[in-house]
Design an enzyme around this catalytic site. Structure first.
Site, PDB file in Angstrom:
ATOM      1  N   HIS A  71      16.039 -20.954  31.327  1.00 12.75           N
ATOM      2  CA  HIS A  71      15.111 -20.011  31.981  1.00 12.75           C
ATOM      3  C   HIS A  71      13.793 -19.958  31.207  1.00 12.75           C
ATOM      4  CE1 HIS A  71      17.869 -18.192  35.003  1.00 12.75           C
ATOM      5  NE2 HIS A  71      18.761 -18.730  34.192  1.00 12.75           N
ATOM      6  N   TYR A 335      22.522 -16.845  23.524  1.00 11.06           N
ATOM      7  CA  TYR A 335      21.201 -16.215  23.684  1.00 11.06           C
ATOM      8  C   TYR A 335      20.635 -15.831  22.318  1.00 11.06           C
ATOM      9  CZ  TYR A 335      22.153 -15.533  28.738  1.00 11.06           C
ATOM     10  OH  TYR A 335      22.455 -15.713  30.063  1.00 11.06           O
TER      11      TYR A 335
HETATM   12  C1  HEM Z   1      28.181 -19.964  29.294  1.00 11.41           C
HETATM   13  C2  HEM Z   1      27.318 -19.506  30.188  1.00 11.41           C
HETATM   14  C3  HEM Z   1      25.833 -19.400  29.942  1.00 11.41           C
HETATM   15  C4  HEM Z   1      25.037 -19.973  28.975  1.00 11.41           C
HETATM   16  C5  HEM Z   1      25.468 -20.921  27.868  1.00 11.41           C
HETATM   17  C6  HEM Z   1      23.683 -19.511  29.187  1.00 11.41           C
HETATM   18  C7  HEM Z   1      22.587 -19.861  28.403  1.00 11.41           C
HETATM   19  C8  HEM Z   1      21.348 -19.270  28.453  1.00 11.41           C
HETATM   20  C9  HEM Z   1      20.297 -19.392  27.472  1.00 11.41           C
HETATM   21  C10 HEM Z   1      20.361 -20.280  26.226  1.00 11.41           C
HETATM   22  C11 HEM Z   1      19.258 -18.619  27.844  1.00 11.41           C
HETATM   23  C12 HEM Z   1      17.943 -18.386  27.089  1.00 11.41           C
HETATM   24  C13 HEM Z   1      18.120 -17.131  26.213  1.00 11.41           C
HETATM   25  C14 HEM Z   1      16.896 -16.746  25.412  1.00 11.41           C
HETATM   26  O1  HEM Z   1      16.266 -17.596  24.775  1.00 11.41           O
HETATM   27  O2  HEM Z   1      16.574 -15.522  25.399  1.00 11.41           O
HETATM   28  C15 HEM Z   1      19.629 -18.008  29.091  1.00 11.41           C
HETATM   29  C16 HEM Z   1      18.827 -17.175  29.820  1.00 11.41           C
HETATM   30  C17 HEM Z   1      19.210 -16.583  30.997  1.00 11.41           C
HETATM   31  N1  HEM Z   1      20.461 -16.613  31.590  1.00 11.41           N
HETATM   32 FE1  HEM Z   1      22.054 -17.603  30.931  1.00 11.41          FE
HETATM   33  N2  HEM Z   1      23.672 -18.671  30.269  1.00 11.41           N
HETATM   34  C18 HEM Z   1      24.952 -18.568  30.760  1.00 11.41           C
HETATM   35  C19 HEM Z   1      25.380 -17.804  31.812  1.00 11.41           C
HETATM   36  C20 HEM Z   1      24.575 -16.988  32.576  1.00 11.41           C
HETATM   37  C21 HEM Z   1      25.027 -16.125  33.633  1.00 11.41           C
HETATM   38  C22 HEM Z   1      26.494 -15.899  34.047  1.00 11.41           C
HETATM   39  C23 HEM Z   1      23.913 -15.508  34.137  1.00 11.41           C
HETATM   40  C24 HEM Z   1      23.801 -14.470  35.242  1.00 11.41           C
HETATM   41  C25 HEM Z   1      24.747 -13.612  35.557  1.00 11.41           C
HETATM   42  C26 HEM Z   1      22.773 -15.978  33.388  1.00 11.41           C
HETATM   43  C27 HEM Z   1      21.446 -15.594  33.596  1.00 11.41           C
HETATM   44  C28 HEM Z   1      20.405 -15.869  32.742  1.00 11.41           C
HETATM   45  C29 HEM Z   1      19.055 -15.352  32.930  1.00 11.41           C
HETATM   46  C30 HEM Z   1      18.535 -14.503  34.093  1.00 11.41           C
HETATM   47  C31 HEM Z   1      18.324 -15.791  31.827  1.00 11.41           C
HETATM   48  C32 HEM Z   1      16.850 -15.504  31.538  1.00 11.41           C
HETATM   49  C33 HEM Z   1      16.769 -14.136  30.861  1.00 11.41           C
HETATM   50  C34 HEM Z   1      15.401 -13.940  30.236  1.00 11.41           C
HETATM   51  O3  HEM Z   1      14.405 -13.866  30.969  1.00 11.41           O
HETATM   52  O4  HEM Z   1      15.367 -13.855  28.991  1.00 11.41           O
HETATM   53  N3  HEM Z   1      23.208 -16.870  32.450  1.00 11.41           N
HETATM   54  N4  HEM Z   1      20.904 -18.412  29.447  1.00 11.41           N
END
Ligand code: HEM
Length: 348
Positions: A71, A335
Protein backbone atom coordinates in the site's frame (compact mmCIF):
# COMPACT_ATOMS: atom_id res chain seq x y z
CA UNK A 1 19.00 -1.41 9.02
CA UNK A 2 20.90 -4.24 10.67
CA UNK A 3 18.30 -6.95 10.27
CA UNK A 4 19.70 -10.11 8.71
CA UNK A 5 18.88 -10.84 5.09
CA UNK A 6 18.59 -14.20 3.37
CA UNK A 7 16.10 -17.01 3.53
CA UNK A 8 13.31 -17.08 6.12
CA UNK A 9 14.53 -18.12 9.53
CA UNK A 10 13.96 -17.27 13.17
CA UNK A 11 15.00 -13.71 13.83
CA UNK A 12 15.61 -11.70 16.97
CA UNK A 13 16.52 -8.07 16.28
CA UNK A 14 19.36 -6.51 18.23
CA UNK A 15 18.12 -4.31 21.07
CA UNK A 16 19.92 -1.29 19.61
CA UNK A 17 17.89 -1.67 16.37
CA UNK A 18 14.65 -1.48 18.30
CA UNK A 19 15.88 1.60 20.14
CA UNK A 20 17.11 3.27 16.96
CA UNK A 21 13.75 2.64 15.29
CA UNK A 22 11.88 4.02 18.28
CA UNK A 23 13.96 7.18 18.25
CA UNK A 24 12.81 7.91 14.71
CA UNK A 25 9.15 8.01 15.61
CA UNK A 26 7.86 11.53 16.02
CA UNK A 27 4.17 10.84 16.50
CA UNK A 28 2.01 8.16 18.04
CA UNK A 29 5.04 7.11 20.04
CA UNK A 30 3.54 5.19 22.91
CA UNK A 31 1.49 2.75 20.87
CA UNK A 32 4.10 2.33 18.16
CA UNK A 33 6.77 1.25 20.61
CA UNK A 34 4.43 -1.58 21.56
CA UNK A 35 4.18 -2.45 17.87
CA UNK A 36 7.99 -2.51 17.58
CA UNK A 37 8.19 -4.98 20.39
CA UNK A 38 5.58 -7.17 18.72
CA UNK A 39 8.02 -7.48 15.81
CA UNK A 40 10.37 -9.47 18.04
CA UNK A 41 7.97 -12.38 18.06
CA UNK A 42 7.53 -14.81 15.30
CA UNK A 43 4.40 -14.81 13.12
CA UNK A 44 3.12 -18.33 12.57
CA UNK A 45 3.84 -22.03 12.38
CA UNK A 46 6.19 -21.86 9.38
CA UNK A 47 9.56 -20.17 9.64
CA UNK A 48 8.41 -16.88 8.20
CA UNK A 49 9.76 -13.67 9.64
CA UNK A 50 8.74 -10.03 9.24
CA UNK A 51 11.96 -9.51 7.30
CA UNK A 52 11.13 -12.38 4.93
CA UNK A 53 7.82 -10.65 4.20
CA UNK A 54 9.52 -7.32 3.49
CA UNK A 55 11.92 -9.09 1.12
CA UNK A 56 9.19 -10.91 -0.78
CA UNK A 57 7.17 -7.68 -1.18
CA UNK A 58 10.32 -5.91 -2.42
CA UNK A 59 10.99 -8.74 -4.83
CA UNK A 60 7.49 -8.41 -6.30
CA UNK A 61 7.25 -4.57 -6.35
CA UNK A 62 10.82 -3.23 -6.09
CA UNK A 63 12.43 -1.44 -3.14
CA UNK A 64 11.20 2.14 -2.60
CA UNK A 65 12.97 3.64 0.45
CA UNK A 66 10.79 5.71 2.78
CA UNK A 67 7.51 4.26 1.49
CA UNK A 68 5.28 1.56 2.92
CA UNK A 69 6.31 -1.93 1.81
CA UNK A 70 2.71 -2.58 0.75
CA UNK A 71 0.00 0.00 0.00
CA UNK A 72 2.88 2.33 -0.88
CA UNK A 73 0.76 4.83 -2.84
CA UNK A 74 -1.62 6.86 -0.72
CA UNK A 75 -3.00 10.17 0.54
CA UNK A 76 -3.52 11.28 4.13
CA UNK A 77 -6.91 12.38 5.44
CA UNK A 78 -8.47 13.66 8.64
CA UNK A 79 -11.97 14.05 10.00
CA UNK A 80 -14.16 12.68 12.75
CA UNK A 81 -16.52 9.87 13.72
CA UNK A 82 -20.00 10.68 15.01
CA UNK A 83 -21.11 7.76 17.16
CA UNK A 84 -24.85 7.34 17.70
CA UNK A 85 -24.19 5.23 20.83
CA UNK A 86 -25.61 2.00 19.35
CA UNK A 87 -22.22 0.25 19.37
CA UNK A 88 -22.07 0.51 23.18
CA UNK A 89 -24.40 -2.50 23.34
CA UNK A 90 -21.42 -4.57 22.10
CA UNK A 91 -18.30 -2.68 23.20
CA UNK A 92 -17.23 -0.47 26.07
CA UNK A 93 -14.68 1.30 23.80
CA UNK A 94 -15.01 5.08 24.20
CA UNK A 95 -15.38 5.47 20.43
CA UNK A 96 -18.83 3.80 20.61
CA UNK A 97 -20.25 6.05 23.32
CA UNK A 98 -22.57 8.76 22.00
CA UNK A 99 -20.36 11.61 20.75
CA UNK A 100 -17.56 12.66 18.42
CA UNK A 101 -14.05 11.17 18.05
CA UNK A 102 -11.26 12.71 15.91
CA UNK A 103 -9.90 10.49 13.13
CA UNK A 104 -6.67 10.42 11.09
CA UNK A 105 -6.53 8.18 8.06
CA UNK A 106 -4.96 7.19 4.77
CA UNK A 107 -6.45 6.00 1.49
CA UNK A 108 -4.12 3.68 -0.40
CA UNK A 109 -3.69 1.40 -3.39
CA UNK A 110 -2.50 -2.15 -2.75
CA UNK A 111 1.01 -2.99 -3.93
CA UNK A 112 4.50 -1.88 -3.02
CA UNK A 113 5.14 0.59 -5.86
CA UNK A 114 4.30 4.19 -4.83
CA UNK A 115 4.41 5.36 -8.47
CA UNK A 116 2.04 2.75 -9.89
CA UNK A 117 -0.78 3.88 -12.18
CA UNK A 118 -4.27 3.50 -10.68
CA UNK A 119 -6.56 0.75 -11.93
CA UNK A 120 -9.98 -0.04 -10.53
CA UNK A 121 -8.96 -3.72 -10.35
CA UNK A 122 -6.20 -3.07 -7.78
CA UNK A 123 -7.24 -3.34 -4.12
CA UNK A 124 -8.05 -0.06 -2.38
CA UNK A 125 -7.30 0.47 1.30
CA UNK A 126 -8.36 2.79 4.08
CA UNK A 127 -6.39 2.99 7.32
CA UNK A 128 -8.00 4.80 10.25
CA UNK A 129 -6.84 5.84 13.72
CA UNK A 130 -9.77 6.81 15.96
CA UNK A 131 -8.96 9.07 18.90
CA UNK A 132 -5.73 10.44 20.24
CA UNK A 133 -2.71 8.24 21.04
CA UNK A 134 -2.98 6.30 24.24
CA UNK A 135 -4.83 3.36 25.63
CA UNK A 136 -8.15 4.30 24.05
CA UNK A 137 -6.92 4.49 20.44
CA UNK A 138 -8.41 2.18 17.80
CA UNK A 139 -6.55 1.57 14.56
CA UNK A 140 -7.87 -0.40 11.64
CA UNK A 141 -6.74 -0.94 8.04
CA UNK A 142 -9.57 -2.00 5.72
CA UNK A 143 -9.93 -3.08 2.11
CA UNK A 144 -12.59 -2.67 -0.59
CA UNK A 145 -13.01 -6.45 -0.70
CA UNK A 146 -15.72 -8.75 0.73
CA UNK A 147 -13.14 -11.38 1.82
CA UNK A 148 -9.32 -11.45 2.11
CA UNK A 149 -7.61 -13.55 -0.61
CA UNK A 150 -5.54 -15.59 1.91
CA UNK A 151 -6.40 -17.54 5.05
CA UNK A 152 -2.87 -17.63 6.52
CA UNK A 153 0.43 -15.74 6.51
CA UNK A 154 1.99 -18.66 4.61
CA UNK A 155 -0.63 -18.38 1.86
CA UNK A 156 0.01 -14.64 1.51
CA UNK A 157 3.77 -15.25 1.39
CA UNK A 158 3.43 -18.01 -1.21
CA UNK A 159 1.17 -15.75 -3.32
CA UNK A 160 3.83 -13.04 -3.32
CA UNK A 161 6.48 -15.59 -4.33
CA UNK A 162 4.22 -16.78 -7.17
CA UNK A 163 3.64 -13.22 -8.46
CA UNK A 164 7.36 -12.36 -8.64
CA UNK A 165 8.54 -11.00 -11.99
CA UNK A 166 10.52 -13.56 -13.99
CA UNK A 167 13.84 -12.27 -15.34
CA UNK A 168 13.78 -12.25 -19.13
CA UNK A 169 10.00 -11.98 -19.60
CA UNK A 170 9.39 -9.01 -17.25
CA UNK A 171 6.14 -10.70 -16.14
CA UNK A 172 5.03 -13.18 -13.47
CA UNK A 173 5.00 -16.84 -14.50
CA UNK A 174 1.31 -17.82 -15.08
CA UNK A 175 2.11 -21.45 -14.25
CA UNK A 176 3.38 -20.36 -10.80
CA UNK A 177 -0.02 -18.80 -10.03
CA UNK A 178 -1.82 -21.97 -11.17
CA UNK A 179 0.41 -24.00 -8.86
CA UNK A 180 -0.26 -21.53 -6.03
CA UNK A 181 -4.06 -21.93 -6.26
CA UNK A 182 -3.74 -25.72 -6.51
CA UNK A 183 -1.70 -25.72 -3.29
CA UNK A 184 -4.01 -23.27 -1.45
CA UNK A 185 -7.69 -24.26 -1.79
CA UNK A 186 -8.91 -21.45 0.58
CA UNK A 187 -7.22 -18.89 -1.71
CA UNK A 188 -8.90 -20.44 -4.76
CA UNK A 189 -12.26 -20.34 -2.96
CA UNK A 190 -11.73 -16.68 -1.98
CA UNK A 191 -10.80 -15.78 -5.56
CA UNK A 192 -14.12 -17.25 -6.76
CA UNK A 193 -15.99 -14.99 -4.28
CA UNK A 194 -13.96 -11.94 -5.35
CA UNK A 195 -14.70 -12.60 -9.03
CA UNK A 196 -18.43 -12.65 -8.29
CA UNK A 197 -18.26 -9.27 -6.51
CA UNK A 198 -16.21 -6.87 -8.63
CA UNK A 199 -15.03 -3.61 -6.99
CA UNK A 200 -16.83 -0.28 -7.45
CA UNK A 201 -15.19 2.26 -9.81
CA UNK A 202 -13.73 4.66 -7.21
CA UNK A 203 -12.64 5.38 -3.64
CA UNK A 204 -15.66 7.41 -2.50
CA UNK A 205 -18.15 4.66 -3.41
CA UNK A 206 -16.08 1.79 -1.95
CA UNK A 207 -17.28 -0.39 0.88
CA UNK A 208 -14.24 -0.77 3.16
CA UNK A 209 -14.25 -3.94 5.28
CA UNK A 210 -12.12 -4.89 8.28
CA UNK A 211 -12.33 -8.54 7.08
CA UNK A 212 -10.63 -10.06 10.15
CA UNK A 213 -13.01 -10.91 13.00
CA UNK A 214 -12.56 -9.37 16.46
CA UNK A 215 -14.31 -9.72 19.82
CA UNK A 216 -16.23 -6.79 21.20
CA UNK A 217 -16.56 -6.70 25.00
CA UNK A 218 -19.27 -4.56 26.62
CA UNK A 219 -19.57 -3.01 30.11
CA UNK A 220 -20.99 -6.29 31.47
CA UNK A 221 -18.06 -8.29 30.11
CA UNK A 222 -20.10 -10.00 27.35
CA UNK A 223 -17.83 -11.00 24.40
CA UNK A 224 -19.32 -10.96 20.90
CA UNK A 225 -17.63 -11.89 17.61
CA UNK A 226 -17.81 -8.87 15.28
CA UNK A 227 -16.69 -7.85 11.82
CA UNK A 228 -16.96 -4.20 10.73
CA UNK A 229 -17.32 -2.35 7.48
CA UNK A 230 -17.82 1.20 6.21
CA UNK A 231 -20.62 1.66 3.69
CA UNK A 232 -20.41 4.79 1.49
CA UNK A 233 -22.98 7.59 1.67
CA UNK A 234 -21.99 9.08 -1.71
CA UNK A 235 -21.14 8.19 -5.28
CA UNK A 236 -17.59 8.54 -6.66
CA UNK A 237 -16.66 11.03 -9.36
CA UNK A 238 -15.73 9.16 -12.56
CA UNK A 239 -12.10 8.08 -12.98
CA UNK A 240 -9.82 10.46 -14.90
CA UNK A 241 -7.45 9.24 -17.60
CA UNK A 242 -3.99 9.83 -16.04
CA UNK A 243 -1.84 7.71 -13.73
CA UNK A 244 -3.83 8.97 -10.73
CA UNK A 245 -7.18 8.09 -12.30
CA UNK A 246 -8.73 7.11 -8.93
CA UNK A 247 -6.79 9.33 -6.50
CA UNK A 248 -7.49 12.54 -8.48
CA UNK A 249 -11.31 12.28 -8.19
CA UNK A 250 -10.96 11.29 -4.50
CA UNK A 251 -8.87 14.39 -3.73
CA UNK A 252 -11.30 16.63 -5.68
CA UNK A 253 -14.24 15.23 -3.73
CA UNK A 254 -12.52 15.62 -0.36
CA UNK A 255 -11.66 19.25 -1.17
CA UNK A 256 -15.29 19.96 -2.08
CA UNK A 257 -16.75 18.77 1.24
CA UNK A 258 -16.79 15.86 3.69
CA UNK A 259 -17.01 12.29 2.39
CA UNK A 260 -19.07 10.05 4.64
CA UNK A 261 -19.34 6.35 5.42
CA UNK A 262 -21.65 4.52 7.83
CA UNK A 263 -19.86 2.20 10.28
CA UNK A 264 -21.72 -1.13 10.31
CA UNK A 265 -20.98 -3.81 12.93
CA UNK A 266 -21.92 -7.37 11.93
CA UNK A 267 -22.58 -9.71 14.85
CA UNK A 268 -21.36 -13.29 14.45
CA UNK A 269 -22.83 -16.38 16.09
CA UNK A 270 -20.63 -18.79 18.08
CA UNK A 271 -20.48 -21.00 14.96
CA UNK A 272 -19.28 -18.30 12.58
CA UNK A 273 -15.58 -18.59 11.66
CA UNK A 274 -13.41 -16.01 13.41
CA UNK A 275 -10.08 -17.52 12.31
CA UNK A 276 -10.41 -17.27 8.53
CA UNK A 277 -10.83 -13.98 6.62
CA UNK A 278 -11.44 -15.84 3.34
CA UNK A 279 -14.84 -17.00 4.63
CA UNK A 280 -18.00 -14.88 4.43
CA UNK A 281 -20.42 -14.93 7.34
CA UNK A 282 -24.04 -15.75 6.39
CA UNK A 283 -25.85 -12.71 4.97
CA UNK A 284 -28.64 -12.78 7.57
CA UNK A 285 -26.45 -11.87 10.56
CA UNK A 286 -27.69 -8.98 12.70
CA UNK A 287 -26.00 -5.65 12.05
CA UNK A 288 -25.72 -2.46 14.10
CA UNK A 289 -25.37 1.01 12.58
CA UNK A 290 -22.76 2.54 14.94
CA UNK A 291 -22.51 6.03 13.41
CA UNK A 292 -20.98 8.01 10.56
CA UNK A 293 -17.33 8.60 9.59
CA UNK A 294 -16.71 12.06 8.07
CA UNK A 295 -13.45 12.81 6.22
CA UNK A 296 -13.00 16.44 5.23
CA UNK A 297 -9.28 17.15 4.86
CA UNK A 298 -6.69 15.67 2.50
CA UNK A 299 -2.91 16.10 2.29
CA UNK A 300 -0.03 14.46 0.47
CA UNK A 301 2.05 12.22 2.73
CA UNK A 302 4.27 14.40 4.94
CA UNK A 303 5.96 14.51 8.33
CA UNK A 304 3.45 14.42 11.15
CA UNK A 305 0.39 13.23 9.23
CA UNK A 306 -0.81 9.67 8.58
CA UNK A 307 2.43 8.98 6.70
CA UNK A 308 3.92 8.40 10.15
CA UNK A 309 1.18 6.18 11.54
CA UNK A 310 1.44 2.42 11.60
CA UNK A 311 -2.15 1.20 11.09
CA UNK A 312 -1.44 -1.91 13.14
CA UNK A 313 -4.68 -3.92 13.49
CA UNK A 314 -3.72 -4.92 17.04
CA UNK A 315 -3.72 -1.34 18.38
CA UNK A 316 -7.09 -1.73 20.07
CA UNK A 317 -8.88 0.09 22.89
CA UNK A 318 -10.35 -1.71 25.92
CA UNK A 319 -13.61 -3.17 24.56
CA UNK A 320 -12.16 -4.59 21.31
CA UNK A 321 -10.03 -7.76 21.42
CA UNK A 322 -8.26 -9.82 18.75
CA UNK A 323 -9.78 -13.09 17.49
CA UNK A 324 -7.93 -16.32 16.74
CA UNK A 325 -7.29 -15.19 13.13
CA UNK A 326 -3.56 -15.87 12.46
CA UNK A 327 -3.39 -12.93 10.05
CA UNK A 328 -3.69 -10.46 12.92
CA UNK A 329 -0.42 -11.15 14.72
CA UNK A 330 1.34 -11.57 11.36
CA UNK A 331 0.07 -8.19 10.19
CA UNK A 332 1.10 -6.55 13.45
CA UNK A 333 4.65 -7.91 13.23
CA UNK A 334 5.14 -7.17 9.50
CA UNK A 335 3.62 -3.66 9.69
CA UNK A 336 5.96 -2.88 12.61
CA UNK A 337 9.00 -4.04 10.63
CA UNK A 338 7.88 -2.02 7.58
CA UNK A 339 7.17 1.02 9.77
CA UNK A 340 10.50 0.85 11.55
CA UNK A 341 12.40 0.66 8.28
CA UNK A 342 10.51 3.47 6.53
CA UNK A 343 10.56 5.71 9.63
CA UNK A 344 14.36 5.47 9.61
CA UNK A 345 14.41 6.45 5.93
CA UNK A 346 11.99 9.38 6.23
CA UNK A 347 14.28 12.08 7.53
CA UNK A 348 12.06 14.97 6.34
C1 HEM B 1 -0.45 -11.78 6.26
C2 HEM B 1 -1.26 -10.84 5.78
C3 HEM B 1 -0.81 -9.43 5.47
C4 HEM B 1 0.45 -8.91 5.30
C5 HEM B 1 1.78 -9.65 5.37
C6 HEM B 1 0.31 -7.49 5.03
C7 HEM B 1 1.36 -6.61 4.82
C8 HEM B 1 1.26 -5.24 4.78
C9 HEM B 1 2.35 -4.29 4.87
C10 HEM B 1 3.83 -4.67 4.93
C11 HEM B 1 1.84 -3.04 4.86
C12 HEM B 1 2.61 -1.72 4.98
C13 HEM B 1 2.64 -1.33 6.47
C14 HEM B 1 3.35 -0.03 6.77
O1 HEM B 1 4.45 0.22 6.27
O2 HEM B 1 2.78 0.77 7.57
C15 HEM B 1 0.42 -3.18 4.74
C16 HEM B 1 -0.46 -2.13 4.66
C17 HEM B 1 -1.82 -2.28 4.58
N1 HEM B 1 -2.55 -3.46 4.68
FE1 HEM B 1 -1.81 -5.29 4.88
N2 HEM B 1 -1.03 -7.18 5.04
C18 HEM B 1 -1.75 -8.32 5.31
C19 HEM B 1 -3.10 -8.44 5.44
C20 HEM B 1 -4.00 -7.40 5.33
C21 HEM B 1 -5.42 -7.49 5.54
C22 HEM B 1 -6.18 -8.75 6.00
C23 HEM B 1 -5.93 -6.24 5.31
C24 HEM B 1 -7.37 -5.76 5.42
C25 HEM B 1 -8.27 -6.28 6.22
C26 HEM B 1 -4.84 -5.37 4.97
C27 HEM B 1 -4.94 -4.01 4.66
C28 HEM B 1 -3.88 -3.14 4.56
C29 HEM B 1 -4.03 -1.71 4.35
C30 HEM B 1 -5.34 -0.93 4.14
C31 HEM B 1 -2.74 -1.18 4.38
C32 HEM B 1 -2.36 0.29 4.23
C33 HEM B 1 -2.50 0.95 5.60
C34 HEM B 1 -1.81 2.30 5.60
O3 HEM B 1 -2.25 3.21 4.89
O4 HEM B 1 -0.82 2.42 6.35
N3 HEM B 1 -3.68 -6.10 4.99
N4 HEM B 1 0.08 -4.52 4.70
Amino acid sequence: MNEPTGPPGRWRPARRDVLRGAAAVATFLAVDVAAFLAANNWIGPALLTPRAFLDVFNNAFGRHPGYRTNHAKGVCVAGWFDSNGNGAELSRAAVFALGRTPVLGRFSAAGGNPHTADTSAAGRGLGLAFGFPGTQQWRTAMLNLPVFPDDSPQSMYDRLVATAIVAGTGKPDPAAMTRFYAAHPPAARAMAILKQRPPTPGFADSVFSGLNAFYFVNQSGVRTPVRWKLTPLQQALPPTSGPDALFDPLVRQLRAGPLRWRLVLTIGTPDDPTHDATLLWPGDRRTIDAGVLNLDSVQPEAKGNARDINFDPLVLPPGIEPSDDPLLSARSAVYAASFRRRAGENTL
